[in-house]
Design a protein around this motif. Structure first.
Motif, PDB file in Angstrom:
ATOM      1  N   UNK A 189       0.824  -1.219   0.000  1.00 20.03           N
ATOM      2  CA  UNK A 189       0.000   0.000   0.000  1.00 20.03           C
ATOM      3  C   UNK A 189       0.853   1.261   0.000  1.00 20.03           C
ATOM      4  N   UNK A 190       2.014   1.226   0.667  1.00 17.53           N
ATOM      5  CA  UNK A 190       2.907   2.387   0.705  1.00 17.53           C
ATOM      6  C   UNK A 190       3.396   2.726  -0.699  1.00 17.53           C
ATOM      7  N   UNK A 191       3.847   1.717  -1.437  1.00 18.36           N
ATOM      8  CA  UNK A 191       4.323   1.927  -2.808  1.00 18.36           C
ATOM      9  C   UNK A 191       3.173   2.348  -3.714  1.00 18.36           C
ATOM     10  N   UNK A 192       1.988   1.738  -3.520  1.00 24.52           N
ATOM     11  CA  UNK A 192       0.821   2.112  -4.318  1.00 24.52           C
ATOM     12  C   UNK A 192       0.478   3.584  -4.127  1.00 24.52           C
ATOM     13  N   UNK A 193       0.513   4.035  -2.877  1.00 24.46           N
ATOM     14  CA  UNK A 193       0.186   5.436  -2.586  1.00 24.46           C
ATOM     15  C   UNK A 193       1.187   6.376  -3.239  1.00 24.46           C
ATOM     16  N   UNK A 194       2.468   6.027  -3.177  1.00 26.31           N
ATOM     17  CA  UNK A 194       3.482   6.861  -3.814  1.00 26.31           C
ATOM     18  C   UNK A 194       3.318   6.879  -5.332  1.00 26.31           C
ATOM     19  N   UNK A 212       7.855   2.891   5.609  1.00 29.49           N
ATOM     20  CA  UNK A 212       7.518   4.284   5.878  1.00 29.49           C
ATOM     21  C   UNK A 212       7.488   5.045   4.560  1.00 29.49           C
ATOM     22  N   UNK A 213       6.407   5.772   4.314  1.00 29.04           N
ATOM     23  CA  UNK A 213       6.221   6.425   3.008  1.00 29.04           C
ATOM     24  C   UNK A 213       7.301   7.450   2.713  1.00 29.04           C
ATOM     25  N   UNK A 214       7.729   8.225   3.701  1.00 28.45           N
ATOM     26  CA  UNK A 214       8.762   9.224   3.451  1.00 28.45           C
ATOM     27  C   UNK A 214      10.088   8.554   3.104  1.00 28.45           C
ATOM     28  N   UNK A 215      10.430   7.492   3.802  1.00 28.86           N
ATOM     29  CA  UNK A 215      11.677   6.772   3.514  1.00 28.86           C
ATOM     30  C   UNK A 215      11.655   6.183   2.112  1.00 28.86           C
ATOM     31  N   UNK A 251       4.688  12.351  12.153  1.00 31.01           N
ATOM     32  CA  UNK A 251       3.658  11.899  13.094  1.00 31.01           C
ATOM     33  C   UNK A 251       4.117  10.748  13.992  1.00 31.01           C
ATOM     34  N   UNK A 252       5.327  10.271  13.786  1.00 30.37           N
ATOM     35  CA  UNK A 252       5.816   9.182  14.623  1.00 30.37           C
ATOM     36  C   UNK A 252       6.894   9.713  15.566  1.00 30.37           C
ATOM     37  N   UNK A 253       6.749   9.407  16.848  1.00 30.40           N
ATOM     38  CA  UNK A 253       7.695   9.881  17.856  1.00 30.40           C
ATOM     39  C   UNK A 253       8.094   8.719  18.745  1.00 30.40           C
ATOM     40  N   UNK A 254       9.378   8.714  19.110  1.00 33.99           N
ATOM     41  CA  UNK A 254       9.891   7.665  19.977  1.00 33.99           C
ATOM     42  C   UNK A 254      10.194   8.258  21.351  1.00 33.99           C
ATOM     43  N   UNK A 255       9.355   7.941  22.320  1.00 30.80           N
ATOM     44  CA  UNK A 255       9.553   8.355  23.709  1.00 30.80           C
ATOM     45  C   UNK A 255       9.845   7.124  24.558  1.00 30.80           C
ATOM     46  N   UNK A 256      10.789   6.318  24.120  1.00 24.53           N
ATOM     47  CA  UNK A 256      10.998   5.033  24.768  1.00 24.53           C
ATOM     48  C   UNK A 256      10.280   3.939  24.012  1.00 24.53           C
ATOM     49  N   UNK A 257       9.161   4.301  23.385  1.00 26.11           N
ATOM     50  CA  UNK A 257       8.446   3.430  22.448  1.00 26.11           C
ATOM     51  C   UNK A 257       7.872   4.314  21.353  1.00 26.11           C
ATOM     52  N   UNK A 258       7.713   3.738  20.180  1.00 27.80           N
ATOM     53  CA  UNK A 258       7.235   4.521  19.044  1.00 27.80           C
ATOM     54  C   UNK A 258       5.729   4.672  19.104  1.00 27.80           C
ATOM     55  N   UNK A 308       1.460   3.347  14.922  1.00 26.26           N
ATOM     56  CA  UNK A 308       2.865   3.379  14.524  1.00 26.26           C
ATOM     57  C   UNK A 308       3.381   1.992  14.183  1.00 26.26           C
ATOM     58  N   UNK A 309       2.786   0.963  14.740  1.00 22.13           N
ATOM     59  CA  UNK A 309       3.266  -0.399  14.549  1.00 22.13           C
ATOM     60  C   UNK A 309       2.492  -1.163  13.489  1.00 22.13           C
ATOM     61  N   UNK A 310       1.304  -0.706  13.161  1.00 25.89           N
ATOM     62  CA  UNK A 310       0.480  -1.414  12.177  1.00 25.89           C
ATOM     63  C   UNK A 310      -0.376  -0.395  11.446  1.00 25.89           C
ATOM     64  N   UNK A 311      -0.073  -0.158  10.170  1.00 29.04           N
ATOM     65  CA  UNK A 311      -0.787   0.884   9.456  1.00 29.04           C
ATOM     66  C   UNK A 311      -1.054   0.557   8.007  1.00 29.04           C
TER      67      UNK A 311
END
Length: 333
Positions: A40-45, A112-115, A227-234, A276-279
């Motif tokens: 889906x990530x590649x499809x969206x891009x 990740x879509x940006x990556x 929109x993803x932040x790691x504060x000890x966990x993502x 963040x773990x399943x999208x």
């Protein structure tokens, strides 16, 4: 399988090989893409690339050698985007998916879509034998920035140029606007204790400030809402971030007064759904020859409205990448 005309006068909706697509005056606008297992990530891009004629035109100039391998990313991207425009073609992009898999963008893996956006562009430029054409593609998305580090003791400013392919904007707790996120990106920040920088004038490490400045912006501006932040966990930030269909250049403070009358027009929004773990990724797109918005979710496409796009400001279905096209002399697109 036959084609069935379903609705509207100038806009017609078809279903072919279980994929949806729309046509206007006989020209395909947007068509669905098969999900080959977490693609889906590649499809969206791909949907966003399909409505970027500036990129398509450059790719169409690319003439790979006859012995070019199947794992040539620019060749496979060119072929895929051409097939997406052909209503008589069963738009399988399996060769493109296989090509990316060869380059470690693996099938059946969440990305990740940006990556992946950056990796597709980098591979496209790297594998092009026509380096002038590769340079044009780079410039199409290139955001020039400058890092300024100022010594707080003697005020010496040391500048380092850099470039980005997308503008990474941090999101804060509470409500945000795109403009406020840009202002935060360019705000001067003190370097924390232990991160002092060496000053060429003082000849020693000194407390310093750090600031990023936008030097110039490209014809196609990709904005990454982090929109993803790691504060000890993502975790995923679901805070509200508002953005408009147009942006005036002066909000970026690039220091050129003539840019005040120049605008960017929004034409694609890549949406992240889930945690963040399943999208899952989907896309809103607006083709250049049409003022209508369309929504693409893998094989399914449908017409949409600006109000639908605005629903991605916050919550579970949130805008993740925004693609704007530079327009001069007015705000209309």
């Amino acid at each position: 399988m036959g084609l069935t005309w379903i609705k509207m006068t100038s806009i017609r909706y078809f279903r072919c090989y279980s994929l949806d697509y729309y046509r206007v005056y006989g020209k395909t606008i947007v068509r669905g893409l098969t999900n080959y297992g977490l693609t889906c990530c590649i499809n969206a891009l791909l949907q966003s690339f399909s409505v970027t004629p500036e990129l398509r035109e450059l790719l169409n100039k690319y003439r790979p050698a006859e012995e070019a391998e199947q794992n040539n990313v620019p060749m496979q991207l060119k072929n895929t985007l051409r097939a997406m425009e052909d209503s008589n073609h069963h738009s399988s992009h399996r060769d493109f998916i296989d090509c990316l898999h060869h380059h470690s963008i693996y099938r059946s893996t969440e990305h990740d879509a940006d990556e992946i956006f950056h990796r597709i562009l980098n591979l496209t430029q790297k594998q092009m034998t026509d380096k002038d054409l590769a340079e044009e593609i780079r410039k199409l998305y290139e955001i020039k920035v400058e890092t300024e580090v100022m010594c707080k003791e003697c005020t010496l400013i040391q500048k380092t140029p850099n470039s980005l392919s997308s503008l990474p904007l941090a999101i804060h707790e509470g409500d945000n606007t795109l403009e406020s996120c840009v202002q935060s990106f360019t705000q001067q920040q003190p370097l924390m204790y232990g991160d002092e920088c060496y000053c060429d004038r003082c000849m020693m490490k000194q407390p310093s400030t750090h600031q990023l400045k936008l030097v110039s912006l490209p014809p196609v501006l990709c904005i990454h809402l982090k929109r993803f932040r790691n504060d000890g966990f993502t975790r995923k930030l679901r805070n509200r971030v508002t953005f408009g269909e147009t942006l005036q250049m002066n909000i970026f403070n690039v220091g050129q007064s003539e840019n005040a009358k120049e605008y960017y027009s929004l034409y694609a929004v890549i949406v992240h759904i889930g945690t963040a773990l399943c999208g899952h990724y989907t896309t809103y797109i607006r083709p250049t020859h049409d003022h209508n918005w369309f929504y693409a979710d893998d094989s399914t496409v449908r017409q949409a409205t600006w109000e639908n796009v605005q629903e991605t400001y916050k919550g579970d279905r949130t805008a993740y990448l925004l693609l704007y096209r530079k327009m001069s002399g007015g705000a209309s697109g």
